[in-house]
Design a protein around this motif. Structure first.
Motif, PDB file in Angstrom:
ATOM      1  N   THR A  78       0.843  -1.192   0.000  1.00 30.05           N
ATOM      2  CA  THR A  78       0.000   0.000   0.000  1.00 30.05           C
ATOM      3  C   THR A  78       0.872   1.232   0.000  1.00 30.05           C
ATOM      4  O   THR A  78       1.849   1.316   0.740  1.00 30.05           O
ATOM      5  N   ASN A  79       0.525   2.183  -0.861  1.00 31.56           N
ATOM      6  CA  ASN A  79       1.090   3.525  -0.731  1.00 31.56           C
ATOM      7  C   ASN A  79      -0.007   4.525  -1.043  1.00 31.56           C
ATOM      8  O   ASN A  79      -1.067   4.172  -1.549  1.00 31.56           O
ATOM      9  N   ASP A  80       0.242   5.767  -0.660  1.00 30.27           N
ATOM     10  CA  ASP A  80      -0.795   6.786  -0.778  1.00 30.27           C
ATOM     11  C   ASP A  80      -1.042   7.223  -2.215  1.00 30.27           C
ATOM     12  O   ASP A  80      -2.030   7.889  -2.492  1.00 30.27           O
ATOM     13  N   THR A  81      -0.158   6.816  -3.133  1.00 25.27           N
ATOM     14  CA  THR A  81      -0.339   7.155  -4.545  1.00 25.27           C
ATOM     15  C   THR A  81      -1.234   6.145  -5.247  1.00 25.27           C
ATOM     16  O   THR A  81      -2.161   6.512  -5.959  1.00 25.27           O
ATOM     17  N   TRP A  82      -0.956   4.848  -5.055  1.00 24.15           N
ATOM     18  CA  TRP A  82      -1.626   3.798  -5.819  1.00 24.15           C
ATOM     19  C   TRP A  82      -2.645   3.001  -5.024  1.00 24.15           C
ATOM     20  O   TRP A  82      -3.350   2.171  -5.590  1.00 24.15           O
ATOM     21  N   GLY A  83      -2.706   3.176  -3.719  1.00 26.57           N
ATOM     22  CA  GLY A  83      -3.609   2.365  -2.904  1.00 26.57           C
ATOM     23  C   GLY A  83      -2.963   1.026  -2.604  1.00 26.57           C
ATOM     24  O   GLY A  83      -1.745   0.921  -2.500  1.00 26.57           O
ATOM     25  N   THR A  84      -3.776  -0.024  -2.493  1.00 26.18           N
ATOM     26  CA  THR A  84      -3.269  -1.355  -2.148  1.00 26.18           C
ATOM     27  C   THR A  84      -3.293  -2.251  -3.370  1.00 26.18           C
ATOM     28  O   THR A  84      -4.270  -2.255  -4.130  1.00 26.18           O
ATOM     29  N   MET A  85      -2.207  -2.993  -3.549  1.00 25.74           N
ATOM     30  CA  MET A  85      -2.138  -3.960  -4.639  1.00 25.74           C
ATOM     31  C   MET A  85      -1.369  -5.189  -4.179  1.00 25.74           C
ATOM     32  O   MET A  85      -0.489  -5.099  -3.329  1.00 25.74           O
ATOM     33  N   ARG A  86      -1.739  -6.337  -4.702  1.00 26.81           N
ATOM     34  CA  ARG A  86      -1.058  -7.592  -4.386  1.00 26.81           C
ATOM     35  C   ARG A  86       0.203  -7.642  -5.236  1.00 26.81           C
ATOM     36  O   ARG A  86       0.141  -7.569  -6.465  1.00 26.81           O
ATOM     37  N   THR A  87       1.353  -7.753  -4.574  1.00 23.12           N
ATOM     38  CA  THR A  87       2.634  -7.751  -5.270  1.00 23.12           C
ATOM     39  C   THR A  87       3.485  -8.943  -4.839  1.00 23.12           C
ATOM     40  O   THR A  87       3.267  -9.529  -3.786  1.00 23.12           O
ATOM     41  N   ARG A  88       4.449  -9.252  -5.666  1.00 16.86           N
ATOM     42  CA  ARG A  88       5.409 -10.328  -5.385  1.00 16.86           C
ATOM     43  C   ARG A  88       6.784  -9.675  -5.286  1.00 16.86           C
ATOM     44  O   ARG A  88       7.143  -8.828  -6.112  1.00 16.86           O
ATOM     45  N   TRP A  89       7.541 -10.055  -4.276  1.00 14.40           N
ATOM     46  CA  TRP A  89       8.885  -9.534  -4.048  1.00 14.40           C
ATOM     47  C   TRP A  89       9.844 -10.714  -3.964  1.00 14.40           C
ATOM     48  O   TRP A  89       9.607 -11.648  -3.194  1.00 14.40           O
ATOM     49  N   VAL A  90      10.922 -10.662  -4.726  1.00 14.27           N
ATOM     50  CA  VAL A  90      11.948 -11.698  -4.701  1.00 14.27           C
ATOM     51  C   VAL A  90      13.268 -11.011  -4.340  1.00 14.27           C
ATOM     52  O   VAL A  90      13.658 -10.033  -4.982  1.00 14.27           O
ATOM     53  N   PHE A  91      13.930 -11.543  -3.311  1.00 12.64           N
ATOM     54  CA  PHE A  91      15.146 -10.925  -2.781  1.00 12.64           C
ATOM     55  C   PHE A  91      16.361 -11.808  -3.018  1.00 12.64           C
ATOM     56  O   PHE A  91      16.289 -13.031  -2.851  1.00 12.64           O
ATOM     57  N   THR A  92      17.469 -11.173  -3.383  1.00 17.17           N
ATOM     58  CA  THR A  92      18.767 -11.827  -3.417  1.00 17.17           C
ATOM     59  C   THR A  92      19.542 -11.309  -2.218  1.00 17.17           C
ATOM     60  O   THR A  92      19.776 -10.093  -2.107  1.00 17.17           O
ATOM     61  N   VAL A  93      19.872 -12.201  -1.311  1.00 17.19           N
ATOM     62  CA  VAL A  93      20.584 -11.825  -0.096  1.00 17.19           C
ATOM     63  C   VAL A  93      22.043 -12.240  -0.252  1.00 17.19           C
ATOM     64  O   VAL A  93      22.337 -13.395  -0.576  1.00 17.19           O
ATOM     65  N   THR A  94      22.924 -11.281  -0.029  1.00 14.11           N
ATOM     66  CA  THR A  94      24.362 -11.518  -0.099  1.00 14.11           C
ATOM     67  C   THR A  94      24.947 -11.194   1.266  1.00 14.11           C
ATOM     68  O   THR A  94      24.966 -10.027   1.671  1.00 14.11           O
ATOM     69  N   GLY A  95      25.357 -12.230   1.979  1.00 13.75           N
ATOM     70  CA  GLY A  95      25.842 -12.020   3.347  1.00 13.75           C
ATOM     71  C   GLY A  95      24.696 -11.561   4.228  1.00 13.75           C
ATOM     72  O   GLY A  95      23.670 -12.222   4.325  1.00 13.75           O
ATOM     73  N   ASP A  96      24.850 -10.393   4.826  1.00 10.16           N
ATOM     74  CA  ASP A  96      23.810  -9.866   5.716  1.00 10.16           C
ATOM     75  C   ASP A  96      23.087  -8.664   5.110  1.00 10.16           C
ATOM     76  O   ASP A  96      22.541  -7.839   5.818  1.00 10.16           O
ATOM     77  N   ARG A  97      23.100  -8.601   3.773  1.00 13.75           N
ATOM     78  CA  ARG A  97      22.417  -7.495   3.079  1.00 13.75           C
ATOM     79  C   ARG A  97      21.713  -7.994   1.823  1.00 13.75           C
ATOM     80  O   ARG A  97      21.987  -9.079   1.315  1.00 13.75           O
ATOM     81  N   ILE A  98      20.849  -7.149   1.312  1.00 10.77           N
ATOM     82  CA  ILE A  98      20.124  -7.457   0.073  1.00 10.77           C
ATOM     83  C   ILE A  98      20.864  -6.796  -1.081  1.00 10.77           C
ATOM     84  O   ILE A  98      21.106  -5.584  -1.058  1.00 10.77           O
ATOM     85  N   SER A  99      21.212  -7.605  -2.078  1.00 16.63           N
ATOM     86  CA  SER A  99      21.920  -7.066  -3.236  1.00 16.63           C
ATOM     87  C   SER A  99      20.973  -6.808  -4.415  1.00 16.63           C
ATOM     88  O   SER A  99      21.330  -6.072  -5.340  1.00 16.63           O
ATOM     89  N   ARG A 100      19.788  -7.399  -4.356  1.00 20.15           N
ATOM     90  CA  ARG A 100      18.808  -7.169  -5.426  1.00 20.15           C
ATOM     91  C   ARG A 100      17.430  -7.542  -4.922  1.00 20.15           C
ATOM     92  O   ARG A 100      17.265  -8.473  -4.138  1.00 20.15           O
ATOM     93  N   PHE A 101      16.439  -6.765  -5.386  1.00 20.87           N
ATOM     94  CA  PHE A 101      15.059  -7.202  -5.202  1.00 20.87           C
ATOM     95  C   PHE A 101      14.291  -6.919  -6.476  1.00 20.87           C
ATOM     96  O   PHE A 101      14.604  -6.002  -7.225  1.00 20.87           O
ATOM     97  N   GLU A 102      13.340  -7.784  -6.721  1.00 19.84           N
ATOM     98  CA  GLU A 102      12.461  -7.663  -7.874  1.00 19.84           C
ATOM     99  C   GLU A 102      11.040  -7.642  -7.353  1.00 19.84           C
ATOM    100  O   GLU A 102      10.677  -8.448  -6.499  1.00 19.84           O
ATOM    101  N   THR A 103      10.265  -6.704  -7.829  1.00 20.04           N
ATOM    102  CA  THR A 103       8.875  -6.613  -7.404  1.00 20.04           C
ATOM    103  C   THR A 103       7.980  -6.449  -8.620  1.00 20.04           C
ATOM    104  O   THR A 103       8.442  -6.106  -9.706  1.00 20.04           O
TER     105      THR A 103
END
Length: 108
Positions: A78-103
């Motif tokens: 949810t954000n105040d611009t678009w409202g609520t939408m069902r989304t998919r998030w895929v994360f690439t974790v490298t060590g203790d951080r995220i190096s990439r995300f796809e939504t």
């Protein structure tokens, strides 16, 4: 009710978004982190400012499902611009951080 996220790095990402804490959000990303939205590469800083952190956006994530050891999420975003939408998030974790995300839109 939100689903538990088993990956602690992804959990920090979601918590930072929901708290509107851009400093914590940046800290969980690698310096060279990248992202895509609906299959298109985006400038991470510009996208997150517009879609998550600007006062006009106020982004929030309600996790509906977590899989792939907590690195793939289905989220009611949810954000105040678009409202609520069902989304998919895929994360690439490298060590203790995220190096990439796809939504993008989650499949129905």
């Amino acid at each position: 009710m939100t689903t538990s996220i088993s990956d602690p790095v992804v959990e920090k990402f979601v918590a930072a978004v929901n708290a509107g804490d851009e400093t914590a959000f940046t800290a969980v990303l690698t310096e060279d982190a990248t992202m895509s939205d609906d299959g298109s590469e985006r400038d991470l800083a510009a996208w997150t400012e517009k879609e998550i952190f600007s006062p006009k956006a106020n982004g929030r994530m309600k996790v509906v499902d977590a899989s792939d050891d907590g690195r793939t999420l289905v989220v009611d975003y949810t954000n105040d611009t678009w409202g609520t939408m069902r989304t998919r998030w895929v994360f690439t974790v490298t060590g203790d951080r995220i190096s990439r995300f796809e939504t993008g839109q989650a499949p129905a």
